[in-house]
Design a protein around this motif. Sequence first.
Motif, PDB file in Angstrom:
ATOM      1  N   CYS A  87     -83.634 -54.846  91.335  1.00  0.00           N
ATOM      2  CA  CYS A  87     -83.418 -55.946  90.398  1.00  0.00           C
ATOM      3  C   CYS A  87     -83.899 -57.212  91.110  1.00  0.00           C
ATOM      4  CB  CYS A  87     -81.960 -56.017  89.968  1.00  0.00           C
ATOM      5  SG  CYS A  87     -80.769 -56.071  91.324  1.00  0.00           S
ATOM      6  N   ALA A  88     -83.539 -58.384  90.618  1.00  0.00           N
ATOM      7  CA  ALA A  88     -83.997 -59.628  91.237  1.00  0.00           C
ATOM      8  C   ALA A  88     -83.567 -59.672  92.705  1.00  0.00           C
ATOM      9  CB  ALA A  88     -83.438 -60.832  90.489  1.00  0.00           C
ATOM     10  N   ALA A  89     -84.439 -60.235  93.541  1.00  0.00           N
ATOM     11  CA  ALA A  89     -84.166 -60.265  94.979  1.00  0.00           C
ATOM     12  C   ALA A  89     -84.785 -61.519  95.586  1.00  0.00           C
ATOM     13  CB  ALA A  89     -84.734 -59.021  95.660  1.00  0.00           C
ATOM     14  N   ASP A  90     -84.343 -61.840  96.787  1.00  0.00           N
ATOM     15  CA  ASP A  90     -84.953 -62.907  97.563  1.00  0.00           C
ATOM     16  C   ASP A  90     -86.416 -62.569  97.830  1.00  0.00           C
ATOM     17  OD1 ASP A  90     -84.817 -65.235  99.580  1.00  0.00           O
ATOM     18  OD2 ASP A  90     -85.496 -63.544 100.805  1.00  0.00           O
TER      19      ASP A  90
ATOM     20  N   LEU B 103     -84.256 -36.535  94.061  1.00  0.00           N
ATOM     21  CA  LEU B 103     -83.564 -36.019  95.236  1.00  0.00           C
ATOM     22  C   LEU B 103     -82.779 -37.116  95.940  1.00  0.00           C
ATOM     23  CD1 LEU B 103     -86.432 -33.772  96.657  1.00  0.00           C
ATOM     24  CD2 LEU B 103     -84.587 -33.123  95.107  1.00  0.00           C
ATOM     25  N   PHE B 104     -83.477 -38.171  96.343  1.00  0.00           N
ATOM     26  CA  PHE B 104     -82.834 -39.300  97.004  1.00  0.00           C
ATOM     27  C   PHE B 104     -83.354 -40.584  96.365  1.00  0.00           C
ATOM     28  CE2 PHE B 104     -83.039 -35.893 100.152  1.00  0.00           C
ATOM     29  CZ  PHE B 104     -81.702 -35.769 100.464  1.00  0.00           C
ATOM     30  N   GLY B 105     -82.498 -41.581  96.291  1.00  0.00           N
ATOM     31  CA  GLY B 105     -82.882 -42.830  95.651  1.00  0.00           C
ATOM     32  C   GLY B 105     -82.362 -44.029  96.418  1.00  0.00           C
ATOM     33  N   LEU B 106     -83.027 -45.167  96.200  1.00  0.00           N
ATOM     34  CA  LEU B 106     -82.624 -46.420  96.832  1.00  0.00           C
ATOM     35  C   LEU B 106     -82.702 -47.511  95.773  1.00  0.00           C
ATOM     36  CD1 LEU B 106     -81.813 -47.827  99.456  1.00  0.00           C
ATOM     37  CD2 LEU B 106     -84.240 -48.164  99.956  1.00  0.00           C
ATOM     38  N   GLN B 107     -81.570 -48.174  95.538  1.00  0.00           N
ATOM     39  CA  GLN B 107     -81.496 -49.240  94.553  1.00  0.00           C
ATOM     40  C   GLN B 107     -81.201 -50.548  95.287  1.00  0.00           C
ATOM     41  OE1 GLN B 107     -78.709 -48.207  91.472  1.00  0.00           O
ATOM     42  NE2 GLN B 107     -79.781 -46.328  90.934  1.00  0.00           N
ATOM     43  N   LEU B 108     -82.077 -51.539  95.085  1.00  0.00           N
ATOM     44  CA  LEU B 108     -82.012 -52.783  95.833  1.00  0.00           C
ATOM     45  C   LEU B 108     -81.837 -53.968  94.888  1.00  0.00           C
ATOM     46  CD1 LEU B 108     -85.098 -52.028  98.114  1.00  0.00           C
ATOM     47  CD2 LEU B 108     -82.703 -51.615  98.674  1.00  0.00           C
ATOM     48  N   GLY B 109     -81.477 -55.123  95.448  1.00  0.00           N
ATOM     49  CA  GLY B 109     -81.417 -56.346  94.645  1.00  0.00           C
ATOM     50  C   GLY B 109     -80.134 -57.114  94.829  1.00  0.00           C
TER      51      GLY B 109
END
Length: 724
Positions: A607-610, A289-295
Amino acid sequence: MTATIDFTKPTTAPRPTARRYVQRAELTLALADQKPLASLGLNPDPLQQLAAAMASVRTEAGECADVVLDLVPVRERQLARRRRRLLAQSKRRGPSAYGERLTGGLGGGGVWGSVTAAWSGGKTVSGGRGERLPRMTDLRDGVGKFEPSAGATFAVQLLLRTEAGHPQAALARMNQLLAAFAATSGENYLRPRRPRTRWRIAHFDRRFVTGEFVPRKRQWLTVPELAGFLKPPTVKCRASSVVRSGGLVPPAPSDLPVYTGQRDLVPLGTVIYSDGRERIGAAKVKDLLFGLQLGKSGHGKTEAALVQCIAMAHSGYGTWFLDPHGEGWVRAKPYLAHPHIASRVWEINLAHSEPDQLVASWNPLSMEGRTLSAVKDVVRSVTEGIAAAQDWGDNAPRARTILARGAQALALLNHQAVQAGQPDAQCTLFQLRSWLTDEDWREQLLPKLPQRVRDYWEKTFPKLANDAVPTVTYAIDRLDTSQALQAFFGSPRSAYDVRTAMDTNRVVFVCPSGSESDALVSCLLIHDLHRAGLSRQDTPRDERRTFWAWGDELTALDSSSKGFLAAIAEQLRKYEVRFIGMTQMALRLSAITRQSLLQNQSLLSTCAADFDEAAFVARRWNGHVTPETITELPKYHYVMSINLNGTPTKPFRVRGLPIEELFAHYDNPAGVPDLDQAIDTNLRRRPVGEILAALEDLDAIVLAHHTGRRPDATGAGDPTTLID
């Protein structure tokens, strides 16, 4: 049975035919084998020096280094026999070994016989008189490391071999390997034995190649002595030659669907399934339904979204992709250039402003296809969009009121024009400025409005401070600085209509790049998406077509939309609008947006993040993944969790797929010109110069339609100046 562990630095290129120099060494225990080597811990990692030695080998120059560790389990009866011999030797040594004499025979009865039986696998010898119990420290000294609590024991054959094109290079590599094993020195230590004769060299090479287990002397090692070399490298082993696993992540769900182009699946990327094979994993449309992609930037968030968007477009769904920089559209265009999809594609690219450039237009105040009751939705969308982009908040109530009242008046006039069959006489956002600043123009149009609307402009508006109007017109002035935005917002009739896109499965790419007013444009677009989604209340639930929306650079979008992203996540699920956002830093999202997306998300990917960002995401997965694992993710690799059959999964690894790898069969650059022509038709695109020329006369056209009068240089505001 022999278990062989081979620590090898492979040669990546064929070895040259020039003379090779080889160093060989077999490591054996220097002292009696019951004396233990050092028990190595995890910090520092025992493999650090060995891995560093391997990293220094120049494979491009034909060098190689090999460490072969052969293990054969020692049977318990052999170990018991060895203990008995060691005990016998210890007893013969007398008091000097123990501090008190042990009298009687080895196999005597009594307590001593019980101890012997316990340490020799259960064997006892009858007869003999009771003996005084020796101290346990004496017993441990006698058998050394082979006491029963030491666990499994192995016979060991440890062979080292290096090869290079120069004798000193081969010797240097061998010395590095020997230095790595010097860390095992304790009560005992490993001594290198180098084969010198031709026979011993041949014997060494045969064992090295075939795995034949014939160690030079008996050497038994226990698990504590070997564990440091049998385990995988830990985080403390920082040599460049170590291939990292990337940290502990739960396996993918066993029932995760495999994507092969099914309409009811959304591709995620390649996943290692329970059988060890890599396949393209997918989420189910009904669950996402809803998604959040971070990095981090450049690690594949946008690419993953484009893959999903292209897949959904080819599956027949309507899609909407807000691409602030236009790079995504350039990537996706060749994969959408197909006859079965070209008739559905819309491109809104605000980077173009040449006079002959064909562009589409959008009039947020347009009332075409809308009823009179939709005026309030149009007013709210425009007012909230501009107010949020200007960051008025609660600090500009007069400006917000003036803007809402102005939008209401123009929307009512537009509805009348549409009802009269003259949609080209509709007002645009630029007429807001005329309405507020041109008193003569406004007064001539006021009689066409209902009395309750006229009362505000005739009684209340004149009393407001003069500084309230410039606050409102400032936003319009910003739009007026870009020809691209003038062309996009300056046409009375809208070719872009997101509600139409929802209901007819359009494939929409919006690229609001090219001006300093991007935030204002994006804000208006997001508010319009929310308005259009809510307007689907007039459509029965089973007739609402699923519509997918992606928003890149979510942080910038959120800063301008002021809560409407949260409203989308909270409200539009009921109306079959799905939204997926991408951002580098979730912590920079407003609290209301972040909480709403996380509360309602059915896809969370990073994905890779601080470290701070990684820790924030890791907490959402209840310790199944550590922040360190996230920070060390390779490029285009993700950790994500989804809803599967209505239940959230544990996080699992995903390798992102570039568009050209997954959709190579869709790549059609030769069809791009035909796609451009189809978009011109789909959106009725017109030249920028033509739209701008018409915008110059639009005030007069609106006035002429509603009053039959046109203001000009000689009769501005004169009611007797009529139009033939």
